[in-house]
Motif scaffolding. Structure first.
Motif, PDB file in Angstrom:
ATOM      1  N   THR A   1       0.872  -1.281  -0.096  1.00 13.91           N
ATOM      2  CA  THR A   1       0.027  -0.001   0.147  1.00 13.91           C
ATOM      3  C   THR A   1       0.975   1.326  -0.163  1.00 13.91           C
ATOM      4  O   THR A   1       0.449   2.339  -0.350  1.00 13.91           O
TER       5      THR A   1
ATOM      6  N   SER B   1      -5.884   5.420   2.417  1.00 10.06           N
ATOM      7  CA  SER B   1      -5.522   4.062   2.622  1.00 10.06           C
ATOM      8  C   SER B   1      -5.116   4.101   4.105  1.00 10.06           C
ATOM      9  O   SER B   1      -4.409   5.052   4.430  1.00 10.06           O
TER      10      SER B   1
ATOM     11  N   TRP C   1      -8.897  12.871  -3.757  1.00 15.10           N
ATOM     12  CA  TRP C   1      -8.088  12.293  -2.839  1.00 15.10           C
ATOM     13  C   TRP C   1      -8.777  10.841  -2.182  1.00 15.10           C
ATOM     14  O   TRP C   1      -9.813  10.598  -2.081  1.00 15.10           O
ATOM     15  N   GLN C   2      -7.791   9.904  -2.412  1.00 10.07           N
ATOM     16  CA  GLN C   2      -7.888   8.543  -2.041  1.00 10.07           C
ATOM     17  C   GLN C   2      -7.117   8.315  -0.752  1.00 10.07           C
ATOM     18  O   GLN C   2      -6.099   8.334  -0.399  1.00 10.07           O
TER      19      GLN C   2
ATOM     20  N   ASN D   1       1.910  14.318  -4.828  1.00  6.62           N
ATOM     21  CA  ASN D   1       0.415  14.092  -4.589  1.00  6.62           C
ATOM     22  C   ASN D   1       0.122  13.061  -3.380  1.00  6.62           C
ATOM     23  O   ASN D   1      -0.915  12.613  -3.454  1.00  6.62           O
ATOM     24  N   ASN D   2       0.741  13.408  -2.450  1.00  9.40           N
ATOM     25  CA  ASN D   2       0.659  12.367  -1.404  1.00  9.40           C
ATOM     26  C   ASN D   2       0.793  13.123   0.075  1.00  9.40           C
ATOM     27  O   ASN D   2       1.592  14.028   0.058  1.00  9.40           O
TER      28      ASN D   2
ATOM     29  N   GLN E   1      -4.045   9.815  -1.346  1.00  8.20           N
ATOM     30  CA  GLN E   1      -3.303  10.274  -2.615  1.00  8.20           C
ATOM     31  C   GLN E   1      -4.150  10.734  -3.476  1.00  8.20           C
ATOM     32  O   GLN E   1      -5.270  10.413  -3.428  1.00  8.20           O
ATOM     33  N   LEU E   2      -3.636  11.848  -4.242  1.00  4.13           N
ATOM     34  CA  LEU E   2      -4.496  12.658  -5.181  1.00  4.13           C
ATOM     35  C   LEU E   2      -4.446  11.680  -6.629  1.00  4.13           C
ATOM     36  O   LEU E   2      -3.360  11.572  -7.153  1.00  4.13           O
ATOM     37  N   VAL E   3      -5.449  11.115  -6.887  1.00  2.00           N
ATOM     38  CA  VAL E   3      -5.894  10.224  -8.007  1.00  2.00           C
ATOM     39  C   VAL E   3      -6.910  10.709  -9.023  1.00  2.00           C
ATOM     40  O   VAL E   3      -7.983  10.768  -8.492  1.00  2.00           O
ATOM     41  N   ASN E   4      -6.623  11.326 -10.355  1.00  2.00           N
ATOM     42  CA  ASN E   4      -7.456  11.887 -11.180  1.00  2.00           C
ATOM     43  C   ASN E   4      -8.445  12.767 -10.631  1.00  2.00           C
ATOM     44  O   ASN E   4      -9.873  12.910 -10.518  1.00  2.00           O
TER      45      ASN E   4
ATOM     46  N   SER F   1       4.286   2.991  -3.801  1.00  4.46           N
ATOM     47  CA  SER F   1       4.425   3.884  -4.641  1.00  4.46           C
ATOM     48  C   SER F   1       4.764   5.209  -4.255  1.00  4.46           C
ATOM     49  O   SER F   1       5.324   6.090  -5.013  1.00  4.46           O
TER      50      SER F   1
END
Length: 255
Positions: free
Chosen positions: A13, A199, A196-197, A166-167, A190-193, A16
């Motif tokens: 997790t 985990s 913010w996601q 973006n983290n 994490q900024l995705v598209n 990256s």
């Protein structure tokens, strides 16, 4: 005691973002490896990197002309390692269970990988696996949190974290004094598209004593065991307030 054969995938997790935390400490680790191992093996020797993570140490060793085989239980970490060190060989397996023939002139394990093994029985299993993978007179050096050095720091630890690209991540520490287990709860955003996601993952580390580690090494066959305080003896400034130790040991020649 029944041991689970399930591979530890906890670090998938954070794979990256692992290198976002800063890679300057890898150069410091490499300087220690140079002093403790590389000066005692032949140029071009084959080195085994146990818990190789994202391949930062492997990359540096390959550039110096060594052969490197890395092993890690996280497929996500190895995907990054293959990008960082495309000339290395990488194996997806667990330190507690892997089997390799005697191939390597030296073995290393940095970033306190072995502290993630939570029982002394499985800790010895990992040491035995490394021992079997070394050639005679092979050298093994590994970094470890020791109970004597880290316990007070873990008891008093609060939290840490960072912001990078973006983290965003936060680490919260706690310590089980009875079982000598440190716990790090990591929350990552994490900024995705454009979204913010989040985990969440918990990491557990066992604080072993010097006596336990030295006894385990001797039981599996290692000799010429030397212990270094990374700060006092090797001049390494820690990234955190918790000091580590480095054990250097040898697989003896057959009698």
């Amino acid at each position: 005691m029944v041991h689970s054969k399930q591979r530890n995938t906890n670090h998938d997790t954070i794979a990256s973002m692992y290198d976002l935390k800063g890679i300057e400490h890898h150069e410091i680790r490499l300087n220690c490896i140079d002093r403790l191992i590389l000066k005692n093996i032949l140029e071009g020797a084959h080195i085994f990197d146990l818990g190789c993570g994202t391949g930062q140490i492997a990359q540096r060793l390959l550039k110096r002309g060594y052969q490197v085989t890395g092993l890690d239980s996280s497929e996500g970490m190895l995907n990054v390692a293959r990008e960082n060190a495309p000339d290395g060989k990488f194996i997806l397996d667990d330190a507690r269970f892997f089997t390799l023939p005697p191939t390597f002139h030296a073995a290393i394990s940095t970033d306190v990988v072995l502290n993630y093994i939570l029982s002394i029985e499985e800790f010895k299993d990992a040491l035995k696996n490394v021992y079997n993978a070394l050639l005679e007179n092979g050298i093994f050096a590994f970094e470890l949190y020791l109970e004597e050095l880290c316990e007070l720091d873990w008891i008093n630890s609060n939290s840490g974290g960072g912001v990078k690209d973006n983290n965003v991540w936060v680490d919260i520490w706690s310590y089980d004094t009875e079982n000598k287990i440190g716990r790090k709860d990591t929350t990552r955003f994490q900024l995705v598209n454009g979204l913010w996601q989040r985990s969440d993952r918990s990491f557990f580390l066992k604080a072993y004593s010097t006596t336990e580690v030295k006894s385990a090494l001797e039981q599996v066959g290692f000799r010429k065991i030397t212990i270094y305080d990374t700060n006092r003896d090797l001049g390494v400034e820690q990234r955190s307030d918790t000091a580590t130790a480095v054990f250097v040991c040898h697989k003896p020649l057959s009698e």
